[in-house]
Design a protein around this motif. Structure first.
Motif, PDB file in Angstrom:
ATOM      1  N   LEU A 341      43.405  32.780  65.774  1.00  0.00           N
ATOM      2  CA  LEU A 341      42.337  32.197  64.966  1.00  0.00           C
ATOM      3  C   LEU A 341      41.075  32.255  65.824  1.00  0.00           C
ATOM      4  CD1 LEU A 341      41.050  30.576  62.610  1.00  0.00           C
ATOM      5  CD2 LEU A 341      41.696  28.496  63.873  1.00  0.00           C
ATOM      6  N   ILE A 342      40.138  33.088  65.419  1.00  0.00           N
ATOM      7  CA  ILE A 342      38.882  33.238  66.158  1.00  0.00           C
ATOM      8  C   ILE A 342      37.740  32.816  65.234  1.00  0.00           C
ATOM      9  CG2 ILE A 342      37.419  34.765  67.528  1.00  0.00           C
ATOM     10  CD1 ILE A 342      40.274  34.504  68.589  1.00  0.00           C
ATOM     11  N   VAL A 343      37.027  31.766  65.607  1.00  0.00           N
ATOM     12  CA  VAL A 343      35.861  31.312  64.853  1.00  0.00           C
ATOM     13  C   VAL A 343      34.613  31.691  65.637  1.00  0.00           C
ATOM     14  CG1 VAL A 343      34.611  29.333  63.918  1.00  0.00           C
ATOM     15  CG2 VAL A 343      37.106  29.424  63.754  1.00  0.00           C
ATOM     16  N   VAL A 344      33.756  32.483  65.017  1.00  0.00           N
ATOM     17  CA  VAL A 344      32.559  32.996  65.675  1.00  0.00           C
ATOM     18  C   VAL A 344      31.327  32.407  64.992  1.00  0.00           C
ATOM     19  CG1 VAL A 344      31.230  35.064  66.303  1.00  0.00           C
ATOM     20  CG2 VAL A 344      33.737  35.149  66.236  1.00  0.00           C
ATOM     21  N   GLY A 345      30.502  31.730  65.761  1.00  0.00           N
ATOM     22  CA  GLY A 345      29.235  31.206  65.243  1.00  0.00           C
ATOM     23  C   GLY A 345      28.081  32.005  65.826  1.00  0.00           C
ATOM     24  N   LEU A 346      27.303  32.639  64.966  1.00  0.00           N
ATOM     25  CA  LEU A 346      26.186  33.482  65.416  1.00  0.00           C
ATOM     26  C   LEU A 346      24.878  32.686  65.403  1.00  0.00           C
ATOM     27  CD1 LEU A 346      27.108  36.806  63.553  1.00  0.00           C
ATOM     28  CD2 LEU A 346      27.762  36.051  65.853  1.00  0.00           C
ATOM     29  N   SER A 347      23.819  33.273  65.975  1.00  0.00           N
ATOM     30  CA  SER A 347      22.584  32.492  66.143  1.00  0.00           C
ATOM     31  C   SER A 347      21.294  33.246  65.844  1.00  0.00           C
ATOM     32  CB  SER A 347      22.501  31.961  67.581  1.00  0.00           C
ATOM     33  OG  SER A 347      22.409  33.037  68.517  1.00  0.00           O
ATOM     34  N   GLN A 348      21.311  34.579  65.788  1.00  0.00           N
ATOM     35  CA  GLN A 348      20.054  35.326  65.721  1.00  0.00           C
ATOM     36  C   GLN A 348      19.212  34.985  64.494  1.00  0.00           C
ATOM     37  OE1 GLN A 348      21.532  39.440  67.883  1.00  0.00           O
ATOM     38  NE2 GLN A 348      19.906  39.572  66.385  1.00  0.00           N
ATOM     39  N   THR A 349      19.853  34.562  63.392  1.00  0.00           N
ATOM     40  CA  THR A 349      19.104  34.246  62.184  1.00  0.00           C
ATOM     41  C   THR A 349      18.626  32.795  62.159  1.00  0.00           C
ATOM     42  OG1 THR A 349      21.280  34.020  61.130  1.00  0.00           O
ATOM     43  CG2 THR A 349      20.026  36.028  60.667  1.00  0.00           C
ATOM     44  N   HIS A 350      18.708  32.123  63.304  1.00  0.00           N
ATOM     45  CA  HIS A 350      18.090  30.803  63.433  1.00  0.00           C
ATOM     46  C   HIS A 350      16.617  30.994  63.780  1.00  0.00           C
ATOM     47  CE1 HIS A 350      17.099  26.779  64.809  1.00  0.00           C
ATOM     48  NE2 HIS A 350      18.304  26.341  64.454  1.00  0.00           N
ATOM     49  N   SER A 351      15.757  30.133  63.204  1.00  0.00           N
ATOM     50  CA  SER A 351      14.338  30.177  63.546  1.00  0.00           C
ATOM     51  C   SER A 351      14.178  30.141  65.069  1.00  0.00           C
ATOM     52  CB  SER A 351      13.621  28.974  62.932  1.00  0.00           C
ATOM     53  OG  SER A 351      12.297  28.876  63.381  1.00  0.00           O
ATOM     54  N   PRO A 352      13.360  30.999  65.666  1.00  0.00           N
ATOM     55  CA  PRO A 352      12.337  31.876  65.081  1.00  0.00           C
ATOM     56  C   PRO A 352      12.839  33.273  64.711  1.00  0.00           C
ATOM     57  CG  PRO A 352      12.103  31.875  67.452  1.00  0.00           C
ATOM     58  CD  PRO A 352      13.251  30.950  67.140  1.00  0.00           C
ATOM     59  N   TYR A 353      14.176  33.436  64.470  1.00  0.00           N
ATOM     60  CA  TYR A 353      14.748  34.675  63.947  1.00  0.00           C
ATOM     61  C   TYR A 353      14.619  35.818  64.961  1.00  0.00           C
ATOM     62  CZ  TYR A 353      13.610  31.603  60.071  1.00  0.00           C
ATOM     63  OH  TYR A 353      13.441  30.479  59.274  1.00  0.00           O
ATOM     64  N   PHE A 354      15.543  35.782  65.917  1.00  0.00           N
ATOM     65  CA  PHE A 354      15.524  36.717  67.047  1.00  0.00           C
ATOM     66  C   PHE A 354      16.116  38.073  66.649  1.00  0.00           C
ATOM     67  CE2 PHE A 354      17.904  38.683  70.495  1.00  0.00           C
ATOM     68  CZ  PHE A 354      16.948  38.761  71.492  1.00  0.00           C
ATOM     69  N   THR A 355      15.440  39.136  67.041  1.00  0.00           N
ATOM     70  CA  THR A 355      15.985  40.488  66.895  1.00  0.00           C
ATOM     71  C   THR A 355      15.831  41.217  68.218  1.00  0.00           C
ATOM     72  OG1 THR A 355      13.940  41.602  66.217  1.00  0.00           O
ATOM     73  CG2 THR A 355      15.220  40.518  64.492  1.00  0.00           C
ATOM     74  N   HIS A 356      16.843  41.990  68.572  1.00  0.00           N
ATOM     75  CA  HIS A 356      16.764  42.724  69.834  1.00  0.00           C
ATOM     76  C   HIS A 356      16.031  44.046  69.687  1.00  0.00           C
ATOM     77  CE1 HIS A 356      20.033  45.288  68.353  1.00  0.00           C
ATOM     78  NE2 HIS A 356      20.706  44.186  68.050  1.00  0.00           N
ATOM     79  N   SER A 357      15.846  44.514  68.444  1.00  0.00           N
ATOM     80  CA  SER A 357      15.199  45.810  68.234  1.00  0.00           C
ATOM     81  C   SER A 357      13.717  45.684  67.890  1.00  0.00           C
ATOM     82  CB  SER A 357      15.898  46.575  67.103  1.00  0.00           C
ATOM     83  OG  SER A 357      15.826  45.837  65.896  1.00  0.00           O
ATOM     84  N   HIS A 358      13.309  44.500  67.420  1.00  0.00           N
ATOM     85  CA  HIS A 358      11.916  44.325  67.023  1.00  0.00           C
ATOM     86  C   HIS A 358      11.528  42.894  67.370  1.00  0.00           C
ATOM     87  CE1 HIS A 358       8.519  45.779  64.327  1.00  0.00           C
ATOM     88  NE2 HIS A 358       8.152  44.561  64.687  1.00  0.00           N
TER      89      HIS A 358
END
Length: 540
Positions: A341-358
């Motif tokens: 059972l693997i629960v993954v919580g992501l964060s990039q779409t949290h304000s201020p909305y981080f992107t590694h490409s832009h």
């Protein structure tokens, strides 16, 4: 003579102070100019703030210790304007509970200051300009004997009235996918030796995900389904997913040994010998999450651990980090041993909305959020590909979100304080990775996720009839909703209808599950019955 007296009054700084303060007190609040709205946004906490301001202005007008008073007055006014703008931007009453919460979590919340400023419009900045003119620090107006303050007060008043007329909703920038993929509504059983991977997106509503492209999943299949969370707030939502408890009347997680022992990770380990792990690219040291999740998962890797393991000095932001670190964590998992059972919580779409490409912060926030979401889906595609290659067992992948996100709909921003679908109707799907099968329930809620999964893991012969399994044909949803740490809205999902009570307007709305055909409930008995359910119903 009377005109001269009026001119002297209007040019007098003390009368301009009084006029400015009266405008702030009377009109600087969100929503329509209604008496119930005014009362709501002028609660006890705000009244105390305004009384303090009145005392400071009186001392300033009387010119007692003028330098000291002016210093304290400007510090106070700046603080007051930020408090009023907080109410306006997030459309909730600033009260003692929120103030206490801000003080207790200041070490984390200060990082949200600049994203908060980014939500301001002209009407929020304008009183600061007037404040600067009152002090005329560069003596520009004093030197030329010009005093435009009264004129600016009139402009400010016009801005306040104009802002009430412009409640704009940003259009969706997503396009529907043409990809064809079969979608099922029901499933009878999940083998209890299957791997289970749950990916929780951050701040993504169902409508946000519908138009995003994936190599494996047709997200447009999420149309015509609804999946609700009871409260649009991260820590409470994650807790609900794992326990089935909403605890909508508390702002923090309230855990006990009994709740931990009945949580989903604990039961899967105890009953079916699952190895349980949580990978979370935000910090769990917030709102009591560190007192719950390490007690129910065998292993928790959060941002504080992942930053030490990986070279991410240039790939993190205030609330999270580059979510691609999850891929490295998956490569250390053994998919050929006991079930996972693997629960993954992501964060990039949290304000201020981080992107590694832009990483251009000047990019409009809706576009930053969309780009961050697209990068998250690329990450999920990569995880699916990795699991397909490295696991012989069937893997059931659940994709959902902790809550949605507002981008101006109904004047709301970010999350926490709206019960409309952009914040509480989250994506939910189950994808069988090896079989390439997609399952999406017609209706469901996070409070029933634990029970649904436990029900499906049992053999059908041992299973009791359970209406809380949202993959069953007899499922019915009754769900009480509430905004986080605020009474601005209460809600209810019942009999294929949705109800939202706006406490600032004392108005109860009925609407379809897609928020359409909204109408005010005028029947006093029906209104009383529904409000009783909203305020007294306890969810298990």
């Amino acid at each position: 003579m009377k005109l001269n007296n009026l001119k002297l009054i209007l040019n007098s700084s003390k009368y301009q102070w009084i006029l400015f303060y009266l405008i702030l007190y009377s009109f600087h609040f969100p929503g329509e100019f209604t008496w119930s709205g005014w009362i709501y946004y002028h609660g006890v906490f705000q009244q105390i703030l305004f009384i303090i301001g009145v005392l400071l202005i009186i001392l300033n007008v009387l010119q007692l210790n003028s330098r000291i008073n002016k210093f304290f007055l400007i510090i106070y006014m700046v603080s007051l304007l930020h408090a009023l703008n907080y109410q306006w931007v997030y459309q909730t009453q600033l009260n003692f509970h929120l103030f206490e919460y801000a003080v207790q979590n200041f070490g984390i919340l200060w990082k949200e200051f600049f994203p908060f400023l980014h939500e301001w419009s002209m009407v929020h900045y304008f009183p600061f300009l007037i404040l600067i003119l009152f002090y005329d620090p560069f003596l520009v107006f004093t030197r030329y004997r010009v005093n435009p303050t009264f004129l600016l007060l009139i402009v400010y008043l016009l801005l306040l009235f104009q802002s009430k007329l412009n409640d704009q909703t940003l259009p969706s920038i997503h396009q529907k996918q043409n990809q064809k993929q079969n979608r099922n509504r029901f499933i009878n059983h999940i083998p209890n030796d299957s791997h289970i991977v749950m990916i929780v997106l951050e701040g993504v509503s169902r409508k946000h995900l519908i138009g995003v492209s994936s190599n494996y999943i047709n997200f447009s299949s999420l149309e015509n389904s609804h999946f609700y969370i009871p409260m649009p707030h991260t820590s409470k939502s994650l807790f609900t997913w794992m326990t089935g408890e909403s605890q909508i009347n508390s702002s923090r997680i309230q855990s006990t040994k009994q709740i931990e022992g009945e949580s989903l990770p604990f039961l899967l380990k105890q009953k079916y010998f699952y190895e349980t792990k949580m990978i979370y690219t935000q910090s769990i040291y917030f709102e009591g999450m560190n007192l719950f999740f390490p007690n129910v998962f065998q292993e928790v890797q959060d941002k504080t651990v992942l930053e030490k393991k990986f070279d991410t000095q240039k790939k993190y932001f205030s609330w999270g980090m580059d979510d691609r670190v999850v891929i490295s964590e998956f490569k250390h998992l053994n998919f050929d041993s006991q079930p996972l059972l693997i629960v993954v919580g992501l964060s990039q779409t949290h304000s201020p909305y981080f992107t590694h490409s832009h990483q251009d912060v000047a990019l409009p926030k809706v576009l930053r959020h969309t780009k961050a979401l697209e990068e998250n889906i690329e990450l999920i595609d990569e995880l699916i590909s990795y699991i397909k290659t490295n696991s012989k067992k069937e893997t059931f992948l659940f994709i959902t979100a902790d809550h949605g996100e507002s981008f101006g709909e109904g004047g709301a921003h970010a999350h926490n304080y709206s019960l409309y679908n952009q914040e509480i109707d989250v994506p939910f799907l189950m994808y069988k990775i090896q079989s390439n099968e997609l399952l999406i329930p017609k209706l469901g809620s996070s409070i029933h996720f634990k029970q649904t999964l436990l029900d499906l893991l049992q053999k059908e012969s041992h299973r009791k009839e359970n209406s809380q399994n949202f993959f069953s044909s007899n499922y019915q949803l009754e769900l009480v909703l509430k905004t986080w740490n605020s009474e601005i809205q209460r809600g209810l999902v019942l009999d294929q209808k949705k109800y939202i009570f706006h406490t600032d307007k004392d108005t109860l709305y009925e609407m379809d599950l897609d928020d359409k055909n909204r109408k005010i409930i005028l029947d006093s008995k029906l209104k009383e019955q529904l409000l009783k359910k909203m305020y007294e119903h306890m969810q298990n």
